[in-house]
Design a protein around this motif. Sequence first.
Motif, PDB file in Angstrom:
ATOM      1  N   GLU A  92       0.809  -1.223   0.000  1.00  0.00           N
ATOM      2  CA  GLU A  92       0.000   0.000   0.000  1.00  0.00           C
ATOM      3  C   GLU A  92       0.840   1.269   0.000  1.00  0.00           C
ATOM      4  O   GLU A  92       0.298   2.373  -0.119  1.00  0.00           O
ATOM      5  CB  GLU A  92      -0.923   0.006   1.224  1.00  0.00           C
ATOM      6  N   GLY A  93       2.159   1.135   0.138  1.00  0.00           N
ATOM      7  CA  GLY A  93       3.014   2.317   0.168  1.00  0.00           C
ATOM      8  C   GLY A  93       2.839   3.131   1.435  1.00  0.00           C
ATOM      9  O   GLY A  93       2.653   4.350   1.377  1.00  0.00           O
ATOM     10  N   ARG A  94       2.899   2.455   2.596  1.00  0.00           N
ATOM     11  CA  ARG A  94       2.703   3.138   3.879  1.00  0.00           C
ATOM     12  C   ARG A  94       3.869   2.860   4.824  1.00  0.00           C
ATOM     13  O   ARG A  94       4.642   1.924   4.616  1.00  0.00           O
ATOM     14  CB  ARG A  94       1.388   2.686   4.526  1.00  0.00           C
ATOM     15  N   VAL A  95       3.944   3.674   5.860  1.00  0.00           N
ATOM     16  CA  VAL A  95       4.974   3.510   6.874  1.00  0.00           C
ATOM     17  C   VAL A  95       4.557   2.411   7.846  1.00  0.00           C
ATOM     18  O   VAL A  95       3.409   2.370   8.302  1.00  0.00           O
ATOM     19  CB  VAL A  95       5.208   4.827   7.645  1.00  0.00           C
ATOM     20  N   VAL A  96       5.494   1.522   8.158  1.00  0.00           N
ATOM     21  CA  VAL A  96       5.270   0.442   9.116  1.00  0.00           C
ATOM     22  C   VAL A  96       6.047   0.774  10.388  1.00  0.00           C
ATOM     23  O   VAL A  96       7.220   1.156  10.324  1.00  0.00           O
ATOM     24  CB  VAL A  96       5.739  -0.917   8.548  1.00  0.00           C
ATOM     25  N   ARG A  97       5.392   0.628  11.530  1.00  0.00           N
ATOM     26  CA  ARG A  97       6.039   0.870  12.825  1.00  0.00           C
ATOM     27  C   ARG A  97       6.411  -0.471  13.462  1.00  0.00           C
ATOM     28  O   ARG A  97       5.584  -1.374  13.538  1.00  0.00           O
ATOM     29  CB  ARG A  97       5.099   1.642  13.751  1.00  0.00           C
ATOM     30  N   PHE A  98       7.655  -0.561  13.937  1.00  0.00           N
ATOM     31  CA  PHE A  98       8.127  -1.780  14.600  1.00  0.00           C
ATOM     32  C   PHE A  98       8.565  -1.397  16.006  1.00  0.00           C
ATOM     33  O   PHE A  98       9.658  -0.866  16.213  1.00  0.00           O
ATOM     34  CB  PHE A  98       9.297  -2.390  13.815  1.00  0.00           C
ATOM     35  N   GLU A  99       7.704  -1.642  16.984  1.00  0.00           N
ATOM     36  CA  GLU A  99       7.975  -1.248  18.366  1.00  0.00           C
ATOM     37  C   GLU A  99       8.839  -2.295  19.071  1.00  0.00           C
ATOM     38  O   GLU A  99       8.614  -3.492  18.922  1.00  0.00           O
ATOM     39  CB  GLU A  99       6.656  -1.071  19.125  1.00  0.00           C
ATOM     40  N   GLU A 100       9.798  -1.811  19.854  1.00  0.00           N
ATOM     41  CA  GLU A 100      10.660  -2.675  20.676  1.00  0.00           C
ATOM     42  C   GLU A 100      11.335  -3.763  19.828  1.00  0.00           C
ATOM     43  O   GLU A 100      11.309  -4.952  20.160  1.00  0.00           O
ATOM     44  CB  GLU A 100       9.853  -3.327  21.803  1.00  0.00           C
TER      45      GLU A 100
END
Length: 362
Positions: free
Chosen positions: A152-160
């Motif tokens: 989708e062309g979006r930012v992915v957040r990867f916590e910890e």
Amino acid sequence: MSDTATAEPRLQRPPAEQRYADELAKLAAEDDAPRPPGWALSLQAARTFIVGDESRGIAKKFVGDPSLIDRGLVTLATSRGLMLVGEPGTAKSLLSELIAAAVSGDSTLTIQGGASTTEDQIAYSWNYSLLVSEGPTQRALVPAPLLRGMAEGRVVRFEEITRCPLEVQDSLLSPLSDRVLAIPELEGDSMVFAREGFNIIATANTRDRGVNEMSAALKRRFNFETVFPIADFKTELDLVEHEAANALARSGVPQAPSRDVLEVLVRVFRDLRVGDAGGGRPQAVMSTAEAVSVAHAVGIKAWYLRGGVAEAGDIVDCMAGAAAKDSSEDLARLRRYLEQKAPKRKGPHWQSLYQARNLLPG
């Protein structure tokens, strides 16, 4: 039955793109600056969304160095991921959420790292009933945040991220370097190529270093930015006052603790943070986020248990759980602080804090 009883419960904490939908729409409508491919806002508008602009009715949402925001946004416009590191409670997750909302209009493509996190939870898994009946098809594929962000062309957040096993972390290597994710189970169309706008924001606590240290190969694919604790007392006090008032309003409490009471709370946290507790620095993280949590608890205790206003003595009762998470010695440090440091401070609120020292458990 009353309308209150039948009303659908409100979300405790909607994502940033919902909380600030009006601001994002306003910025998008007024945004005439060039935008990186796939971005919802220009870098200038995204920066304004985070650091605020009173003249335009845009609230300040992150207290910190604006140049950190600039560097983070520039990083995401390149082919490198953004790694936010720092002490727990320094608003790394909030910052990643705000940046994702500004860049993609969606902050919910989030991976929560942990010891049990698997590659299936990061990239993709399968609907097993369809997998059995049809085999590995697109219809049986269940995309996880990484696959969705790329498609989708979006930012992915990867916590910890450093709480994940090393082999799980390294599943990001190809998506970050080659911008591609292979799905070998599919025949033919087995490669997912990232669309413009895709990137990754990861967070890691400095206290977790050594838990699952990142590989050198993965580190090279990120730009690292450190989020520092708030240095200025008044700035931290203003933030605690604002956030505590918002949290208490959501909890049905119409009156937040007075600024005088919050001054005592923030000063205690800052003293403990630097080890001014008659016994060294506590192992527990005495962060601004913890201070907000304690202020929230102080307001709830005063309103729901006494039906009155918060007092400085309430801080002691509500602070024990924040100060003694990692070691029983931390509780002793807090007790020594209350016995040795609090009575030396001037003012009735400090005396109230000192008089309440016996409320500590143990």
